[in-house]
Design an enzyme around this catalytic site. Structure first.
Site, PDB file in Angstrom:
ATOM      1  NE  ARG A 164      -3.415  -2.709   0.180  1.00 34.83           N
ATOM      2  CZ  ARG A 164      -2.948  -3.799  -0.412  1.00 34.83           C
ATOM      3  NH1 ARG A 164      -1.847  -3.753  -1.120  1.00 34.83           N
ATOM      4  NH2 ARG A 164      -3.575  -4.939  -0.323  1.00 34.83           N
ATOM      5  CB  SER A 217      -8.548  -1.136   5.247  1.00 36.33           C
ATOM      6  OG  SER A 217      -8.987  -2.398   4.824  1.00 36.33           O
ATOM      7  CD  GLU A 235      -5.276   0.331   3.325  1.00 40.79           C
ATOM      8  OE1 GLU A 235      -5.993  -0.054   2.381  1.00 40.79           O
ATOM      9  OE2 GLU A 235      -4.671  -0.453   4.080  1.00 40.79           O
TER      10      GLU A 235
END
Length: 265
Positions: free
Chosen positions: A142, A184, A254
């Site tokens: 990510r 998330s 995130e």
């Protein structure tokens, strides 16, 4: 520069936020550093006083095959990419159908499911300053070090679309709530799960105003009805505080929080 007025309570996946003017990227503008580039707003929490915002115009919504290379404009929705790959029997993009957003945002955060990530088949990206090969970009879970607008991404093509993978990815997402959220809330720490940590410190299902850590999946911060930014921020900071105190782990966001003057934990 041209602008588009966007009501974020309708546009964002959180279904919250005010109405703000968003600049449309103009390649003749050299200084875009004061702007934050948004896409489909699927992983963004808009504050009450966000920084100047920018988005790509419609001309960056395209998919082309050139010399067996898949070239996709950064404003192309993930669902359109998934449909194109299915129709043209292109493999390795099956997971994209379950990742909301636009191609630029997916590349920018190296989006994925488990070991299936957008960078796996990436060849290069076209940025505002020019083309960059995959091996010139630092990337990981990510994460990428891209710090300017993405205009296009090019991928190697392998044929053999696998409908079984589509089913597998759908099952992987089955435990995620359908209530408005930004996906998330936190990245999973090494060898750990953010959802487990949030549940362990007693925040699963905890509500502040109309914002709540989901009973279905604790790492999803959801908007129950008329969620407010201040309540969302309170829950995010509370989760970080409790997890740090109890486990010594810093939960890294995130989702992207866009609010002027906000210090990152």
């Amino acid at each position: 520069m041209h602008y588009k007025s966007i009501n974020f309570s309708k546009y964002s996946s959180f279904k919250m936020g005010g109405t703000f003017n968003v600049a449309l990227l103009d390649e003749t503008v050299n200084d875009y550093t004061d702007y934050y580039l948004i896409g489909a707003c699927n992983n963004i929490l808009i504050g009450d006083n966000p920084p100047p915002l920018m988005m790509l115009p419609k001309k960056y919504d395209y998919i082309n095959i050139e010399e067996n290379i898949l070239k996709i404009g950064a404003a192309t929705p993930s669902g359109k990419v998934a449909s194109f790959c299915k129709k043209n029997n292109i493999a390795n993009f099956e997971f994209i159908s379950h990742l909301p957003g636009k191609l630029g945002g997916l590349v920018y955060m190296n989006a994925g499911l488990k070991e299936f990530e957008i960078f796996n088949n990436l060849l290069n990206v076209t940025l505002l300053s020019g083309k960059k090969a995959k091996d010139e970009i630092a990337f990981g879970y990510r994460f990428t070090d891209i710090n300017e607008p993405i205009l296009e991404a090019a991928f190697k093509i392998e044929y053999g679309f696998d409908s079984k993978k589509v089913t597998m990815f759908k099952e992987m997402r089955a435990n995620q709530p359908s209530t408005p959220s930004a996906g998330s809330c936190f990245k999973n720490p090494p060898n750990e799960y953010a959802g487990r940590l949030i549940e362990a410190v007693g925040l699963k299902g905890v509500r502040k105003g109309d914002m709540c850590f989901s009973q279905q999946h604790a790492n999803f911060l959801i908007n129950m009805e008329e969620g407010k930014f201040k309540d969302a921020l309170y829950l995010i900071r509370e989760a970080q505080r409790r997890v740090k105190e109890e486990f010594g782990i810093t939960l890294e966001e995130e989702i992207v929080i866009l609010e002027k003057g906000l210090t990152k934990i």
